[in-house]
Design a protein around this motif. Structure first.
Motif, mmCIF file in Angstrom:
data_model
loop_
_atom_site.group_PDB
_atom_site.id
_atom_site.type_symbol
_atom_site.label_atom_id
_atom_site.label_comp_id
_atom_site.label_asym_id
_atom_site.label_seq_id
_atom_site.Cartn_x
_atom_site.Cartn_y
_atom_site.Cartn_z
ATOM 1 N N ARG A 27 2.249 -11.964 -14.054
ATOM 2 C CA ARG A 27 3.192 -10.899 -13.444
ATOM 3 C C ARG A 27 4.657 -11.502 -13.113
ATOM 4 N N ALA A 28 4.429 -12.790 -12.920
ATOM 5 C CA ALA A 28 5.941 -13.504 -13.172
ATOM 6 C C ALA A 28 6.641 -13.216 -14.352
ATOM 7 N N LYS A 29 5.787 -13.443 -15.288
ATOM 8 C CA LYS A 29 6.270 -13.376 -16.796
ATOM 9 C C LYS A 29 6.837 -12.092 -17.037
ATOM 10 N N PHE A 30 6.281 -10.943 -16.694
ATOM 11 C CA PHE A 30 6.624 -9.634 -16.727
ATOM 12 C C PHE A 30 7.911 -9.195 -15.967
ATOM 13 N N ILE A 31 8.019 -9.791 -14.584
ATOM 14 C CA ILE A 31 9.049 -9.544 -13.825
ATOM 15 C C ILE A 31 10.473 -10.015 -14.785
ATOM 16 N N ALA A 32 10.140 -11.431 -15.109
ATOM 17 C CA ALA A 32 11.445 -11.951 -15.602
ATOM 18 C C ALA A 32 11.916 -11.280 -17.094
ATOM 19 N N GLU A 33 10.865 -10.513 -17.752
ATOM 20 C CA GLU A 33 10.893 -9.900 -19.029
ATOM 21 C C GLU A 33 11.570 -8.674 -18.991
ATOM 22 N N PHE A 35 12.807 -7.252 -15.543
ATOM 23 C CA PHE A 35 13.976 -7.091 -14.727
ATOM 24 C C PHE A 35 15.325 -8.125 -14.687
ATOM 25 N N LEU A 36 14.929 -9.224 -15.144
ATOM 26 C CA LEU A 36 16.026 -10.170 -14.933
ATOM 27 C C LEU A 36 16.812 -10.508 -16.440
ATOM 28 N N GLU A 37 18.013 -10.689 -16.365
ATOM 29 C CA GLU A 37 18.745 -11.026 -17.588
ATOM 30 C C GLU A 37 19.088 -12.800 -17.639
ATOM 31 N N ASP A 38 19.418 -13.121 -18.734
ATOM 32 C CA ASP A 38 19.694 -14.529 -19.034
ATOM 33 C C ASP A 38 18.798 -15.415 -18.626
ATOM 34 N N VAL A 39 17.372 -15.000 -18.994
ATOM 35 C CA VAL A 39 16.194 -15.740 -18.436
ATOM 36 C C VAL A 39 15.937 -17.192 -18.866
ATOM 37 N N VAL A 40 15.699 -18.110 -18.259
ATOM 38 C CA VAL A 40 15.329 -19.610 -18.535
ATOM 39 C C VAL A 40 14.064 -19.815 -17.965
ATOM 40 N N GLN A 41 13.120 -20.132 -18.801
ATOM 41 C CA GLN A 41 11.638 -20.855 -18.185
ATOM 42 C C GLN A 41 11.926 -22.022 -17.533
ATOM 43 N N PHE A 42 11.422 -22.370 -16.233
ATOM 44 C CA PHE A 42 11.552 -23.435 -15.663
ATOM 45 C C PHE A 42 10.255 -24.227 -15.459
ATOM 46 N N ASN A 43 9.097 -23.431 -15.459
ATOM 47 C CA ASN A 43 7.749 -24.165 -15.275
ATOM 48 C C ASN A 43 6.744 -23.667 -16.156
ATOM 49 N N SER A 44 5.977 -24.543 -16.561
ATOM 50 C CA SER A 44 4.706 -24.132 -17.297
ATOM 51 C C SER A 44 3.513 -25.114 -16.797
ATOM 52 N N VAL A 45 3.867 -26.041 -16.102
ATOM 53 C CA VAL A 45 2.651 -26.765 -15.801
ATOM 54 C C VAL A 45 1.684 -26.100 -15.123
ATOM 55 N N ARG A 46 0.386 -26.220 -15.538
ATOM 56 C CA ARG A 46 -0.980 -25.750 -15.231
ATOM 57 C C ARG A 46 -0.734 -24.242 -15.558
ATOM 58 N N ASN A 47 0.029 -23.719 -16.473
ATOM 59 C CA ASN A 47 0.438 -22.394 -16.748
ATOM 60 C C ASN A 47 0.894 -21.691 -15.534
ATOM 61 N N MET A 48 1.420 -22.177 -14.556
ATOM 62 C CA MET A 48 1.881 -21.390 -13.491
ATOM 63 C C MET A 48 3.337 -21.252 -13.812
ATOM 64 N N LEU A 49 3.517 -20.148 -14.692
ATOM 65 C CA LEU A 49 4.929 -19.775 -15.139
ATOM 66 C C LEU A 49 6.146 -19.423 -14.095
ATOM 67 N N GLY A 50 7.229 -20.037 -14.509
ATOM 68 C CA GLY A 50 8.189 -19.960 -13.514
ATOM 69 C C GLY A 50 9.636 -19.739 -14.532
ATOM 70 N N TYR A 51 10.290 -18.765 -13.875
ATOM 71 C CA TYR A 51 11.671 -18.343 -14.599
ATOM 72 C C TYR A 51 12.786 -18.228 -13.632
ATOM 73 N N VAL A 60 18.336 -15.249 -9.422
ATOM 74 C CA VAL A 60 16.887 -15.090 -8.797
ATOM 75 C C VAL A 60 15.859 -15.642 -9.604
ATOM 76 N N SER A 61 14.769 -16.326 -9.074
ATOM 77 C CA SER A 61 13.695 -16.990 -9.734
ATOM 78 C C SER A 61 12.360 -16.286 -9.313
ATOM 79 N N VAL A 62 11.377 -16.332 -10.251
ATOM 80 C CA VAL A 62 10.239 -15.752 -10.115
ATOM 81 C C VAL A 62 9.182 -16.672 -10.730
ATOM 82 N N MET A 63 8.258 -16.779 -9.781
ATOM 83 C CA MET A 63 7.016 -17.949 -10.204
ATOM 84 C C MET A 63 5.813 -17.473 -9.646
ATOM 85 N N GLY A 64 4.584 -17.668 -10.470
ATOM 86 C CA GLY A 64 3.308 -17.523 -9.912
ATOM 87 C C GLY A 64 3.060 -18.476 -8.539
ATOM 88 N N GLY A 65 1.993 -18.058 -8.014
ATOM 89 C CA GLY A 65 1.726 -18.893 -6.694
ATOM 90 C C GLY A 65 0.278 -19.188 -6.713
#
Length: 236
Positions: A27-33, A35-51, A60-65
């Motif tokens: 869902r974090a990936k969905f929001i980034a793709e 709603f957000l512009e100029d997106v950069v992924q900052f986390n993939s550890v344990r597949n807990m995606l953050g952008y 704004v950042s979005v990340m799974g919890g």
């Protein structure tokens, strides 16, 4: 602690002051793709995606919890204490425990009661009441009114158990006016209180345990955008 941390692969400065935190990293990936512009992924550890990206010019950042208080407890603690994040807005799903809270309604969690032992770590001489930050609550209420989104404000239950052996447990919480049940907000609110930071939990009602109603997978995807837009609008 130095960054990256054991659970977040970002360097200091790569995460915005406000983080939207759904439980599901997809869902974090969905929001980034969407709603957000100029997106950069900052986390993939344990597949807990953050952008990190921008929304209407705001960073704004979005990340799974993750699922449950131990999981969001780890991620929110590291964000508040090691990444200089000021605001975390949980955006999740919940089961309604009130006749007045219907499918697709948005619940703005003013307080988060819990059956968890999470607060025991603070060795407090009593019971701590985890509450949201008033500024975020009032802003969310205003955005919901402006967008004509049906939002209800009140107390929720953050439960450690999804399948509870005590089949009367929900009835007891209902008797105290609890609006809905989820599994993360209380830990988030406690971490924010200790760190002197801000937190809010916004929930979309996906099912009603008392009536057996529930949204389909397609309905869930379409319904959750109201909650996402409220969170993005109040990000600062």
């Amino acid at each position: 602690m130095q960054t990256p941390t054991p659970h977040i692969g970002a360097k200091l400065g790569e995460i915005a002051k406000t983080v939207l935190m759904p439980g599901d990293p997809l869902r974090a990936k969905f929001i980034a793709e969407n709603f957000l512009e100029d997106v950069v992924q900052f986390n993939s550890v344990r597949n807990m995606l953050g952008y990190t990206g921008t929304y209407k010019g705001k960073r704004v950042s979005v990340m799974g919890g993750g699922m449950g208080m131990p999981s969001i407890g780890i991620y929110s603690y590291e964000l508040f204490n090691f990444y200089d994040v000021d605001n975390i807005i949980r955006i999740g799903t919940a089961g309604s425990l009130s006749e007045d809270v219907k499918l697709r309604d948005v619940v703005i969690a003013l307080g988060a009661s819990t059956n968890s032992n999470y607060a025991s770590q603070y060795c407090l001489p009593g019971t701590f009441a985890p509450i949201a930050s008033f500024d975020l609550v009032s802003s969310a209420v205003e955005v919901a009114k402006e967008r004509d989104i049906n939002a209800v404000v009140g107390n929720i239950l953050s439960s450690d158990t999804f399948y509870c052996a005590d089949k009367t447990a929900l009835d007891k919480w209902i008797s105290m006016g609890i609006l809905a049940v989820e599994m993360e907000a209380a830990a988030l609110y406690m971490n924010a209180a200790e760190a002197k930071k801000n937190a809010l939990c916004l929930l979309t009602i996906s099912d009603r345990p008392l009536t057996g109603e529930s949204l389909s997978a397609e309905d869930r995807q379409l319904s959750f955008t109201d909650m996402m837009e409220i969170a993005l609008e109040i990000a600062k």
